[in-house]
Design an enzyme around this catalytic site. Structure first.
Site, short mmCIF file in Angstrom:
data_model
loop_
_atom_site.label_atom_id
_atom_site.label_comp_id
_atom_site.label_asym_id
_atom_site.label_seq_id
_atom_site.Cartn_x
_atom_site.Cartn_y
_atom_site.Cartn_z
N ASP A 96 0.84 -1.20 0.00
CA ASP A 96 0.00 0.00 0.00
C ASP A 96 0.87 1.26 0.00
O ASP A 96 0.60 2.23 -0.69
CB ASP A 96 -0.91 0.01 1.23
CG ASP A 96 -1.64 -1.32 1.38
OD1 ASP A 96 -2.42 -1.66 0.49
OD2 ASP A 96 -1.40 -2.02 2.38
N HIS A 113 -4.48 -3.47 6.44
CA HIS A 113 -4.25 -3.71 5.01
C HIS A 113 -5.59 -4.12 4.40
O HIS A 113 -5.85 -5.27 4.11
CB HIS A 113 -3.19 -4.81 4.82
CG HIS A 113 -3.05 -5.22 3.38
ND1 HIS A 113 -2.64 -4.34 2.42
CD2 HIS A 113 -3.30 -6.39 2.74
CE1 HIS A 113 -2.64 -4.96 1.23
NE2 HIS A 113 -3.04 -6.20 1.40
#
Length: 332
Positions: free
Chosen positions: A160, A188
């Site tokens: 990410d 996440h």
């Protein structure tokens, strides 16, 4: 003097991410160009033949740093003596499955792998959980491997983080290597908070804040965040497969920075066990900005957090608490 080989375990090694990851490890991308490795590849019995095919290819590639390959469906053999464990194996959510069903499958996988690592891994083994739900899988692993120090258990949010760097780099038409210090806070999942308030770009006249250069707060506070949050889904839509190359590459980045250290003045995002920093509840594995040196990470302290950020950070912590409760309900 040649270095002693490091044993690196990859679980789910016959899968897509595993297939992208093992050559990167064998080439020295994870641990450095002078660090020999012995690869331990573990997968489930139905994947045994495919796993053996990957082993054949690793041998055929004649990687100079690769000093041995263990390909097995036995968790004890897979975990024995490993210094680094990258946990890619998990149970993916299939259409029509309830969250609780997926969670209970993953809880049982991570409970048994925790036991194998605890008994058989090398002392001070570093563990990175990649399989979703990554934060909660890592938490279960921590619970069931009490002798592994909590600072040695982490989950992957570097993907990410790198996605956020990539979006800024594309927006400003600058090399991604000139962008640093974005932060992924929290889970996440699509509740994560990609934060650019502390991010900088290297320019010909020194480092400048990302906000100052982008000059478009509406984009930074809107589309930028949702693009990073939804990027995994966008790749599945385009490729009909989940992101493997980028996941493997970011797993290498995560371990490399953890083991070899982050560059001076740069921080990265890692899912780690919360100590209450930034008022994040302890007892969760939450993504924070960290720096690494001498094989240890530390949370970057004292960053100013505005009200908008606070709300987003709390929201993703809420989701992690819900996931934790769901995981624990699967144990009872």
């Amino acid at each position: 003097m040649a270095k002693e080989p490091v044993r690196v375990l990859v679980t789910g090694a016959a899968g897509q991410i595993g297939y992208a990851l093992v050559p990167m490890i064998a080439r020295g991308i994870m641990l450095g160009a002078d660090q020999p490795v012995i690869l331990h590849m573990l997968d489930i019995p139905p994947a045994a033949e495919a796993l053996n095919g990957v082993k054949m290819e690793l041998i055929d590639a004649a990687f100079p740093l690769l000093k041995g390959v263990v390909a097995t469906t036995d968790a004890v053999e897979g975990c024995t003596g490993v210094n680094v464990a990258v946990m890619v194996g998990g149970f993916p959510r299939k259409e029509g499955m309830e969250r609780k069903d997926v969670m209970s499958k993953n809880v049982s996988i991570y409970k048994s792998q925790a036991a194998a690592l605890e008994k058989h891994a090398a002392p001070n083994c570093k563990v990175l959980v990649v399989a979703n739900p990554a934060n909660t899988n890592a938490l279960i692993l921590k619970e069931f491997a009490p002798s592994i120090p909590e600072k040695n258990i982490s989950c992957l949010t570097r993907l990410d983080h790198n996605r956020a760097l990539g979006q800024i780099s594309e927006r400003l038409s600058v090399p991604v290597s000139d962008v640093k210090n974005v932060i992924i806070w929290g889970n996440h999942s699509s509740s994560q908070y990609p934060d650019v308030n502390h991010a900088k770009v290297q320019t010909s006249s020194g480092e400048k804040p990302v906000r100052e250069l982008v000059k478009d707060d509406a984009w930074l506070d809107g589309e930028f965040i949702s693009t990073v949050q939804q990027r995994g889904a966008a790749i599945i839509k385009a490729r009909k497969l989940s992101s493997a190359l980028s996941a493997a590459s970011s797993a290498c980045d995560h371990i490399r920075d953890w083991v070899l250290g982050t560059p001076e003045g740069t921080f990265v995002s890692m899912g780690v066990y919360s100590d209450g920093s930034y008022s994040v509840p302890s007892g969760l594995i939450y993504s924070f900005p960290v720096t690494c040196r001498n094989g240890d990470w530390s949370i970057v302290q004292g960053l100013p957090i505005d009200e908008v950020s606070r709300k987003k950070m709390d929201l993703t912590a809420e989701e992690l608490k819900e996931e934790k409760d769901l995981a624990y309900s699967c144990l009872s």
